[in-house]
Design a protein around this motif. Structure first.
Motif, PDB file in Angstrom:
ATOM      1  N   LEU A   1      -5.919  -4.407   3.779  1.00  0.00           N
ATOM      2  CA  LEU A   1      -5.323  -3.111   4.093  1.00  0.00           C
ATOM      3  C   LEU A   1      -6.350  -2.143   4.665  1.00  0.00           C
ATOM      4  O   LEU A   1      -6.087  -1.438   5.639  1.00  0.00           O
ATOM      5  CB  LEU A   1      -4.667  -2.518   2.840  1.00  0.00           C
ATOM      6  CG  LEU A   1      -3.949  -1.182   3.034  1.00  0.00           C
ATOM      7  CD1 LEU A   1      -2.821  -1.324   4.046  1.00  0.00           C
ATOM      8  CD2 LEU A   1      -3.426  -0.666   1.704  1.00  0.00           C
TER       9      LEU A   1
ATOM     10  N   LEU B   1       3.429  -3.407   7.925  1.00  0.00           N
ATOM     11  CA  LEU B   1       2.976  -2.949   6.614  1.00  0.00           C
ATOM     12  C   LEU B   1       4.085  -3.098   5.567  1.00  0.00           C
ATOM     13  O   LEU B   1       3.820  -3.458   4.410  1.00  0.00           O
ATOM     14  CB  LEU B   1       2.526  -1.493   6.695  1.00  0.00           C
ATOM     15  CG  LEU B   1       1.176  -1.238   7.369  1.00  0.00           C
ATOM     16  CD1 LEU B   1       0.941   0.258   7.552  1.00  0.00           C
ATOM     17  CD2 LEU B   1       0.047  -1.844   6.526  1.00  0.00           C
TER      18      LEU B   1
ATOM     19  N   TYR C   1      -7.053  -2.941   8.215  1.00  0.00           N
ATOM     20  CA  TYR C   1      -5.914  -2.627   9.077  1.00  0.00           C
ATOM     21  C   TYR C   1      -5.854  -1.131   9.371  1.00  0.00           C
ATOM     22  O   TYR C   1      -5.619  -0.708  10.505  1.00  0.00           O
ATOM     23  CB  TYR C   1      -4.625  -3.095   8.400  1.00  0.00           C
ATOM     24  CG  TYR C   1      -3.432  -3.152   9.328  1.00  0.00           C
ATOM     25  CD1 TYR C   1      -3.232  -4.244  10.156  1.00  0.00           C
ATOM     26  CD2 TYR C   1      -2.507  -2.118   9.368  1.00  0.00           C
ATOM     27  CE1 TYR C   1      -2.144  -4.313  11.012  1.00  0.00           C
ATOM     28  CE2 TYR C   1      -1.414  -2.167  10.217  1.00  0.00           C
ATOM     29  CZ  TYR C   1      -1.228  -3.278  11.041  1.00  0.00           C
ATOM     30  OH  TYR C   1      -0.156  -3.328  11.881  1.00  0.00           O
TER      31      TYR C   1
ATOM     32  N   ASP D   1       2.435  -0.590   0.479  1.00  0.00           N
ATOM     33  CA  ASP D   1       1.746   0.487  -0.230  1.00  0.00           C
ATOM     34  C   ASP D   1       2.561   1.777  -0.078  1.00  0.00           C
ATOM     35  O   ASP D   1       2.716   2.281   1.042  1.00  0.00           O
ATOM     36  CB  ASP D   1       0.343   0.685   0.352  1.00  0.00           C
ATOM     37  CG  ASP D   1      -0.392   1.819  -0.325  1.00  0.00           C
ATOM     38  OD1 ASP D   1      -0.380   2.937   0.220  1.00  0.00           O
ATOM     39  OD2 ASP D   1      -0.954   1.588  -1.419  1.00  0.00           O
TER      40      ASP D   1
ATOM     41  N   HIS E   1       2.342  -5.517   3.127  1.00  0.00           N
ATOM     42  CA  HIS E   1       1.555  -4.749   2.152  1.00  0.00           C
ATOM     43  C   HIS E   1       2.295  -3.440   1.860  1.00  0.00           C
ATOM     44  O   HIS E   1       1.938  -2.389   2.408  1.00  0.00           O
ATOM     45  CB  HIS E   1       0.158  -4.466   2.697  1.00  0.00           C
ATOM     46  CG  HIS E   1      -0.832  -4.161   1.604  1.00  0.00           C
ATOM     47  ND1 HIS E   1      -0.726  -3.062   0.777  1.00  0.00           N
ATOM     48  CD2 HIS E   1      -1.944  -4.846   1.197  1.00  0.00           C
ATOM     49  CE1 HIS E   1      -1.727  -3.061  -0.073  1.00  0.00           C
ATOM     50  NE2 HIS E   1      -2.488  -4.130   0.153  1.00  0.00           N
TER      51      HIS E   1
END
Length: 322
Positions: A3, A48, A6, A54, A52
């Motif tokens: 992350l 994303l 990225y 988040d 991931h």
């Protein structure tokens, strides 16, 4: 996915996107750049979300993308043409299409009110039992007429406007349940019946009808429209048309209800102005009644003429197959 890597790779693009979105003016090259950055940010947001999720980063990037989209597509602005269509077609059309419902409500309400007035006037003990003998005497002597001059006219008009608009909103919102609308109508009919019956019983019918008629014609019509449209929504739930599901029928009736609700705000503003400024005016009763009747007839003509035109749209010629 790493992350941090990225974010480091694409953070510059995001900052640039935010910078361009916040500018008041962009030249042609900057607009092209904004479009490209927006498209890339949309793709990166999708990546994303899938790889991931988040919450903090997703929320920040989502807001950035939404702001960029709003900048590219333009923010909606008030349109005079849309307002004109609402005034000349949307509102009168919705009221016209619901005329069997609100005319039925108006007929039943009027008959019930006059029945109650006659009953209370012929049975004075009923009024004493409902509001008390002393209250009835005060109502006749000064209470009823004093109600219209108790407050300053602008304050009184605003109070009436908000009260009637709230009553109409209740009728429209509770229409799907039917019973609350019938209860609100009964309450208002009972109030008119008791007050009117007391005034008639004491020989003050001229005062009662002379004060209630100028504004009551338009004001009660607004209540009838709200109640009728609300009840139609309830009936759409009970017996939807054959070509619509129950949910579709209620949704269609609800959309009409929204148009009516917005339009009635203006109607009740006019009715409140009449009640606050015309009803208590020191002019002959026939003149006050004439003003109220003229406004009421104008509203009726507005609904019939423009509503019929909006409802019965002539077929468009010159299309395929003509």
């Amino acid at each position: 996915m790493d992350l941090d890597a990225y974010v480091a790779e694409h953070g510059g693009e995001w900052r640039r996107l935010e910078e361009l979105t916040g500018r008041s003016r962009l030249d042609a090259d900057e607009v092209d750049e904004l479009v490209a950055l927006y498209q890339r940010a949309t793709t990166q947001l999708s990546v994303l979300r899938s790889r991931h999720p988040d919450p903090a980063l997703l929320g920040q990037l989502s807001q950035m993308v939404l702001r960029a989209r709003a900048r590219l597509t333009g923010r909606p602005r008030p349109s005079w043409s849309a307002l004109g269509r609402f005034v000349t077609a949307g509102f009168p059309g919705a009221v016209y299409r619901a005329w069997p419902w609100w005319c039925g409500v108006a007929t039943a309400f009027t008959l019930l009110s006059f029945f109650l007035i006659g009953y209370v006037a012929g049975n004075p003990d009923t009024a004493s039992a409902l509001i008390g003998e002393q209250a009835a005497a005060e109502l006749v002597e000064s209470g009823f007429a004093g109600y219209y001059t108790e407050f300053a006219a602008p304050t009184f008009a605003f109070h009436l406007w908000t009260h009637n608009a709230w009553l109409a909103a209740q009728c429209l919102a509770a229409g799907v349940l039917i019973v609350p609308v019938l209860y609100l109508l009964w309450q208002n009919a009972l109030n008119i019946g008791v007050v009117g019956g007391v005034m008639v019983a004491y020989g003050r019918a001229d005062v009662f009808f002379g004060l209630i008629t100028p504004h009551g014609l338009l004001e009660l019509t607004g209540v009838f429209v709200a109640a009728g449209v609300g009840l139609r929504t309830g009936w759409a739930w009970i017996a939807p048309p054959p070509d619509l599901s129950r949910g579709q029928a209620v949704a269609r009736a609800g959309r009409e209800g929204v148009l009516v609700a917005v339009g009635l705000v203006g109607l009740f503003a006019v009715a409140a102005g009449i009640e606050a400024f015309v009803t208590p005016a020191p002019v002959p009763v026939p003149l006050r009644v004439a003003v109220g009747a003229a406004v009421w007839l104008a509203f009726g003509a507005y609904v019939v003429v423009l509503g019929r035109r909006a409802t019965h749209v002539p077929p468009v010629r010159g299309g395929p197959g003509t």
